[in-house]
Design a protein around this motif. Structure first.
Motif, PDB file in Angstrom:
ATOM      1  N   LYS A 138     -39.377 -50.913  17.745  1.00  0.00           N
ATOM      2  CA  LYS A 138     -37.934 -51.083  17.560  1.00  0.00           C
ATOM      3  C   LYS A 138     -37.452 -50.510  16.227  1.00  0.00           C
ATOM      4  O   LYS A 138     -36.286 -50.135  16.097  1.00  0.00           O
ATOM      5  CB  LYS A 138     -37.561 -52.568  17.632  1.00  0.00           C
ATOM      6  CG  LYS A 138     -37.789 -53.197  19.000  1.00  0.00           C
ATOM      7  CD  LYS A 138     -37.438 -54.670  18.967  1.00  0.00           C
ATOM      8  CE  LYS A 138     -37.714 -55.339  20.324  1.00  0.00           C
ATOM      9  NZ  LYS A 138     -37.417 -56.795  20.291  1.00  0.00           N
ATOM     10  N   LEU A 139     -38.356 -50.435  15.239  1.00  0.00           N
ATOM     11  CA  LEU A 139     -37.979 -49.961  13.907  1.00  0.00           C
ATOM     12  C   LEU A 139     -38.276 -48.485  13.698  1.00  0.00           C
ATOM     13  O   LEU A 139     -37.519 -47.790  13.022  1.00  0.00           O
ATOM     14  CB  LEU A 139     -38.718 -50.780  12.832  1.00  0.00           C
ATOM     15  CG  LEU A 139     -38.471 -52.289  12.835  1.00  0.00           C
ATOM     16  CD1 LEU A 139     -39.373 -52.972  11.824  1.00  0.00           C
ATOM     17  CD2 LEU A 139     -37.009 -52.592  12.521  1.00  0.00           C
ATOM     18  N   TYR A 140     -39.389 -47.981  14.280  1.00  0.00           N
ATOM     19  CA  TYR A 140     -39.798 -46.596  14.083  1.00  0.00           C
ATOM     20  C   TYR A 140     -40.081 -45.942  15.427  1.00  0.00           C
ATOM     21  O   TYR A 140     -40.129 -46.606  16.457  1.00  0.00           O
ATOM     22  CB  TYR A 140     -41.048 -46.513  13.189  1.00  0.00           C
ATOM     23  CG  TYR A 140     -40.830 -47.015  11.792  1.00  0.00           C
ATOM     24  CD1 TYR A 140     -41.101 -48.339  11.462  1.00  0.00           C
ATOM     25  CD2 TYR A 140     -40.359 -46.173  10.790  1.00  0.00           C
ATOM     26  CE1 TYR A 140     -40.895 -48.813  10.180  1.00  0.00           C
ATOM     27  CE2 TYR A 140     -40.141 -46.640   9.509  1.00  0.00           C
ATOM     28  CZ  TYR A 140     -40.412 -47.962   9.221  1.00  0.00           C
ATOM     29  OH  TYR A 140     -40.204 -48.426   7.962  1.00  0.00           O
ATOM     30  N   GLU A 141     -40.279 -44.635  15.400  1.00  0.00           N
ATOM     31  CA  GLU A 141     -40.570 -43.908  16.621  1.00  0.00           C
ATOM     32  C   GLU A 141     -41.967 -44.264  17.134  1.00  0.00           C
ATOM     33  O   GLU A 141     -42.865 -44.632  16.367  1.00  0.00           O
ATOM     34  CB  GLU A 141     -40.493 -42.401  16.370  1.00  0.00           C
ATOM     35  CG  GLU A 141     -39.092 -41.923  16.054  1.00  0.00           C
ATOM     36  CD  GLU A 141     -39.013 -40.426  15.871  1.00  0.00           C
ATOM     37  OE1 GLU A 141     -37.911 -39.922  15.622  1.00  0.00           O
ATOM     38  OE2 GLU A 141     -40.080 -39.779  15.994  1.00  0.00           O
ATOM     39  N   GLN A 142     -42.158 -44.070  18.430  1.00  0.00           N
ATOM     40  CA  GLN A 142     -43.411 -44.482  19.052  1.00  0.00           C
ATOM     41  C   GLN A 142     -44.587 -43.631  18.565  1.00  0.00           C
ATOM     42  O   GLN A 142     -45.700 -44.134  18.385  1.00  0.00           O
ATOM     43  CB  GLN A 142     -43.270 -44.373  20.575  1.00  0.00           C
ATOM     44  CG  GLN A 142     -44.454 -44.952  21.349  1.00  0.00           C
ATOM     45  CD  GLN A 142     -44.223 -44.923  22.842  1.00  0.00           C
ATOM     46  OE1 GLN A 142     -43.180 -44.457  23.286  1.00  0.00           O
ATOM     47  NE2 GLN A 142     -45.165 -45.427  23.595  1.00  0.00           N
ATOM     48  N   THR A 143     -44.351 -42.335  18.337  1.00  0.00           N
ATOM     49  CA  THR A 143     -45.443 -41.473  17.855  1.00  0.00           C
ATOM     50  C   THR A 143     -45.893 -41.886  16.454  1.00  0.00           C
ATOM     51  O   THR A 143     -47.087 -41.896  16.154  1.00  0.00           O
ATOM     52  CB  THR A 143     -44.962 -40.018  17.829  1.00  0.00           C
ATOM     53  OG1 THR A 143     -43.755 -39.931  17.052  1.00  0.00           O
ATOM     54  CG2 THR A 143     -44.651 -39.529  19.242  1.00  0.00           C
ATOM     55  N   PHE A 144     -44.933 -42.227  15.577  1.00  0.00           N
ATOM     56  CA  PHE A 144     -45.299 -42.669  14.223  1.00  0.00           C
ATOM     57  C   PHE A 144     -46.095 -43.973  14.265  1.00  0.00           C
ATOM     58  O   PHE A 144     -47.084 -44.139  13.548  1.00  0.00           O
ATOM     59  CB  PHE A 144     -44.023 -42.859  13.403  1.00  0.00           C
ATOM     60  CG  PHE A 144     -44.264 -43.420  12.024  1.00  0.00           C
ATOM     61  CD1 PHE A 144     -44.079 -44.772  11.771  1.00  0.00           C
ATOM     62  CD2 PHE A 144     -44.686 -42.607  10.990  1.00  0.00           C
ATOM     63  CE1 PHE A 144     -44.289 -45.286  10.516  1.00  0.00           C
ATOM     64  CE2 PHE A 144     -44.914 -43.126   9.732  1.00  0.00           C
ATOM     65  CZ  PHE A 144     -44.709 -44.471   9.510  1.00  0.00           C
ATOM     66  N   VAL A 145     -45.693 -44.899  15.112  1.00  0.00           N
ATOM     67  CA  VAL A 145     -46.395 -46.184  15.201  1.00  0.00           C
ATOM     68  C   VAL A 145     -47.802 -45.980  15.733  1.00  0.00           C
ATOM     69  O   VAL A 145     -48.771 -46.566  15.228  1.00  0.00           O
ATOM     70  CB  VAL A 145     -45.591 -47.151  16.097  1.00  0.00           C
ATOM     71  CG1 VAL A 145     -46.392 -48.426  16.354  1.00  0.00           C
ATOM     72  CG2 VAL A 145     -44.259 -47.492  15.461  1.00  0.00           C
ATOM     73  N   GLN A 146     -47.949 -45.104  16.760  1.00  0.00           N
ATOM     74  CA  GLN A 146     -49.260 -44.942  17.380  1.00  0.00           C
ATOM     75  C   GLN A 146     -50.207 -44.141  16.487  1.00  0.00           C
ATOM     76  O   GLN A 146     -51.377 -44.502  16.334  1.00  0.00           O
ATOM     77  CB  GLN A 146     -49.081 -44.231  18.741  1.00  0.00           C
ATOM     78  CG  GLN A 146     -50.376 -44.091  19.530  1.00  0.00           C
ATOM     79  CD  GLN A 146     -50.962 -45.432  19.940  1.00  0.00           C
ATOM     80  OE1 GLN A 146     -50.213 -46.364  20.213  1.00  0.00           O
ATOM     81  NE2 GLN A 146     -52.273 -45.548  19.957  1.00  0.00           N
ATOM     82  N   VAL A 147     -49.698 -43.036  15.906  1.00  0.00           N
ATOM     83  CA  VAL A 147     -50.584 -42.128  15.164  1.00  0.00           C
ATOM     84  C   VAL A 147     -50.842 -42.635  13.743  1.00  0.00           C
ATOM     85  O   VAL A 147     -51.977 -42.635  13.266  1.00  0.00           O
ATOM     86  CB  VAL A 147     -49.955 -40.711  15.124  1.00  0.00           C
ATOM     87  CG1 VAL A 147     -50.803 -39.779  14.255  1.00  0.00           C
ATOM     88  CG2 VAL A 147     -49.836 -40.153  16.526  1.00  0.00           C
ATOM     89  N   THR A 148     -49.794 -43.103  13.052  1.00  0.00           N
ATOM     90  CA  THR A 148     -49.916 -43.448  11.633  1.00  0.00           C
ATOM     91  C   THR A 148     -50.362 -44.889  11.409  1.00  0.00           C
ATOM     92  O   THR A 148     -51.076 -45.172  10.438  1.00  0.00           O
ATOM     93  CB  THR A 148     -48.571 -43.211  10.924  1.00  0.00           C
ATOM     94  OG1 THR A 148     -48.132 -41.885  11.204  1.00  0.00           O
ATOM     95  CG2 THR A 148     -48.714 -43.362   9.415  1.00  0.00           C
ATOM     96  N   LEU A 149     -49.954 -45.820  12.277  1.00  0.00           N
ATOM     97  CA  LEU A 149     -50.207 -47.231  12.022  1.00  0.00           C
ATOM     98  C   LEU A 149     -51.371 -47.778  12.846  1.00  0.00           C
ATOM     99  O   LEU A 149     -52.342 -48.295  12.303  1.00  0.00           O
ATOM    100  CB  LEU A 149     -48.930 -48.037  12.310  1.00  0.00           C
ATOM    101  CG  LEU A 149     -47.690 -47.638  11.490  1.00  0.00           C
ATOM    102  CD1 LEU A 149     -46.501 -48.480  11.910  1.00  0.00           C
ATOM    103  CD2 LEU A 149     -47.943 -47.796  10.016  1.00  0.00           C
ATOM    104  N   LEU A 150     -51.288 -47.665  14.189  1.00  0.00           N
ATOM    105  CA  LEU A 150     -52.271 -48.350  15.036  1.00  0.00           C
ATOM    106  C   LEU A 150     -53.604 -47.622  15.118  1.00  0.00           C
ATOM    107  O   LEU A 150     -54.665 -48.261  15.045  1.00  0.00           O
ATOM    108  CB  LEU A 150     -51.693 -48.524  16.454  1.00  0.00           C
ATOM    109  CG  LEU A 150     -50.598 -49.590  16.608  1.00  0.00           C
ATOM    110  CD1 LEU A 150     -50.091 -49.632  18.018  1.00  0.00           C
ATOM    111  CD2 LEU A 150     -51.126 -50.953  16.196  1.00  0.00           C
ATOM    112  N   SER A 151     -53.575 -46.288  15.268  1.00  0.00           N
ATOM    113  CA  SER A 151     -54.844 -45.561  15.462  1.00  0.00           C
ATOM    114  C   SER A 151     -55.817 -45.725  14.295  1.00  0.00           C
ATOM    115  O   SER A 151     -56.992 -46.050  14.490  1.00  0.00           O
ATOM    116  CB  SER A 151     -54.548 -44.077  15.715  1.00  0.00           C
ATOM    117  OG  SER A 151     -53.823 -43.926  16.909  1.00  0.00           O
TER     118      SER A 151
END
Length: 545
Positions: A138-151
């Motif tokens: 909800k706060l950031y784009e899905q690619t940023f969340v998946q690549v930068t944070l979760l992976s």
């Protein structure tokens, strides 16, 4: 990075606790905090980066902390929020840079129970893949969340779970059995005949060095030229200020008699003497060679002969004209040239005084800016104190209202106790009152839901209409070929407007005219050369005579 990881964590928490976004910016507050601490350069960079990262991604980190406080908020102190914020930021963004050894040191430097409880909640794979991921999307784009944070976090998850297991064992007092040391084989020397000790050699004589000369004391001191230059600069500055003050005092004087020629000469000599003192790197030219001073004949070509002849004739005409003017009664212009030189000198002095005045005005404006900044800081402090007083008054009013409500409730209870005989009627009134409150709350909630649904439907209709318009515009065929008629004009309505065919015709005519002009110029140049060749011998004879 320093080995005292506990001190780094405490500094990061302290800079977050003392940060007020209303009064200071992020960079200014970090710089002020670092200047108050005696830290290494790498530690200062780490604290500044962690502080700026926590402020920048505060919304993202608050998602984790709010969930943690909702689940375990009863047994956690709210004042430790910044500690969990720093640990969460280091784990989420700086783990690839620092590595697991530094992260373990950061975690083990704090209370094990607190760190285990927070990391066990944050590093739960189910929480990361479900509601935490949805809130971050909800706060950031899905690619940023998946690549930068979760992976990256999921890649380090096995080692993090191993660290959590060790922390759990430490909390449960589970000690691993120590390994028994196996006795190693100790070698024994062989029983061999010992050799005779060798005789010691005679020591070599130590060479004696000659005593060196002491270093001159002048090397360690500042050069005298620097102090002389500073004194000269100070003296020049003082003289400029005196001249400015004198010019400002005598600016509006009615009677200002001019100085005599002798006074001007003395002032000029003094200024020349002072300027010669400041010319330290003056280039001293070598004297001219002897052969340069001798008159050497110069061979002249045709162009030089013509120039010299014209120059001589021009000078002769000027002399004749000057003599004619003197005969007619004209005056000598030496007085005018002297007056012009004096006026230019006065203008130069006024310009120097104006430059000095501007410099002093610049200093005054700088000091005024400093005073204005101090006044702004004082006004901000007064505003903060006023806001604190206002908050204090609001809190006081709230407490008074709370006391009044408690007093009213107490009176209601006393009235209920007094009217114990009419309990049924009192219960009925209370039930009716509660039903009325519930009904009002339901009506308000229904009204809010209805308004929200209407706004959502209107927004959806607007988006659908916009999409339809875009699709209709995309469906219209585009004419990609444009037919050009070279005999037509652009149709802009200008006076000099013409077609491409007319433009080409005019360009052709212009090129023919240019060629004719060039041929005429060539003929003129040839005729001029012939005249110069004819006039050169005559001018040479005139120069020689």
């Amino acid at each position: 990075m320093a080995e005292n990881h506990k001190q780094l964590i405490s500094c990061c928490v302290e800079v977050l606790d003392t940060f007020n976004p209303v009064l200071h910016s992020v960079d200014e507050h970090a710089r002020r905090f670092v200047n108050t601490k005696d830290l290494q350069e790498s530690d200062e960079i780490f604290i500044t980066e962690v502080f700026s990262g926590c402020v920048r991604f505060s919304n993202l980190l608050d998602v984790v902390l709010n969930g943690f406080f909702i689940r375990d908020g009863k047994s956690i102190v709210r004042s430790e929020k910044n500690l969990y914020l720093v640990v969460c930021y280091i784990t989420l963004f700086r783990l690839d840079e620092l590595g697991m050894p530094h992260l373990r040191k950061f975690v083990y430097s704090q209370d094990v129970n607190k760190m285990y409880r927070f990391l066990n909640f944050f590093l739960d794979e189910k929480n990361l893949r479900t509601w935490i991921k949805d809130e971050w999307n909800k706060l950031y784009e899905q690619t940023f969340v998946q690549v930068t944070l979760l992976s990256p976090l999921l890649r380090w998850l096995p080692e993090l779970e191993e660290m959590l297991q060790k922390m759990s064992d430490k909390i449960a007092n589970k000690l691993k059995p120590k390994k028994q040391k196996i006795a190693t084989t100790s070698p024994k020397p062989f029983n061999i005949t010992q050799p005779r000790p060798r005789s010691l050699p005679l020591p070599e004589p130590i060479p004696r060095l000659h005593k060196h000369k002491p270093v001159p004391k002048a090397i360690y001191g500042a050069p005298s030229e620097k102090s002389i230059i500073e004194k000269v600069k100070e003296e020049n500055r003082r003289k400029a200020e005196e001249r400015l003050m004198e010019a400002s005092r005598s600016q509006f004087a009615c009677a200002n008699p001019e100085k005599s020629h002798k006074t001007h000469e003395k002032i000029r000599n003094i200024l020349q003497h002072e300027e010669n003192k400041l010319d330290f790197e003056k280039h001293k030219a070598n004297p001219l060679p002897q052969h340069v001073k001798e008159n050497i004949p110069i061979k002249l070509n045709t162009a030089a002969i013509l120039r010299e002849g014209q120059l001589y004739s021009k000078r002769e005409l000027e002399e004749i004209k000057k003599l004619e003017l003197l005969e007619a009664g004209a005056k000598d212009k030496s007085d005018f040239l002297h007056w012009q030189h004096e006026m230019r000198k006065n203008d130069l002095e006024k310009e120097l005084a104006e430059i000095e005045r501007r410099r002093i005005e610049g200093k005054l404006s700088h000091e005024e800016a400093i005073l204005a900044r101090q006044n702004l800081i004082r006004e901000n402090r007064e505003k903060v104190s006023a806001m604190k007083e206002e908050a204090k008054e609001i809190m006081q009013q709230y407490l008074e209202q709370k006391l009044r409500e408690e007093k009213d409730m107490r009176q209601l209870v006393e009235q209920t106790m007094e009217g114990h005989k009419n309990t049924k009627e009192a219960k009925k009134k209370l039930r009716d009152y509660k039903q009325k409150l519930v009904q009002e709350v339901n009506e308000e909630s229904q009204e809010l839901m209805r308004v929200a649904l209407e706004e959502a439907e209107a927004e959806m209709r607007r988006k659908v209409e916009l999409i339809q318009q875009i699709r209709a515009m995309e469906a219209i065929p585009v004419i990609r070929h444009k037919f050009v008629d070279f005999s037509e004009t652009a149709g802009a309505g200008l006076l000099s407007e013409m077609s491409i065919a007319e433009l080409n015709e005019r360009l052709a005519l212009l090129s023919v005219a240019n060629q004719q002009t060039e041929e005429e110029k060539r003929d003129e140049i040839l005729a001029t050369k012939q005249v110069h060749v004819y006039m050169a011998p005559r001018d040479m004879a005139y120069i020689i005579t």
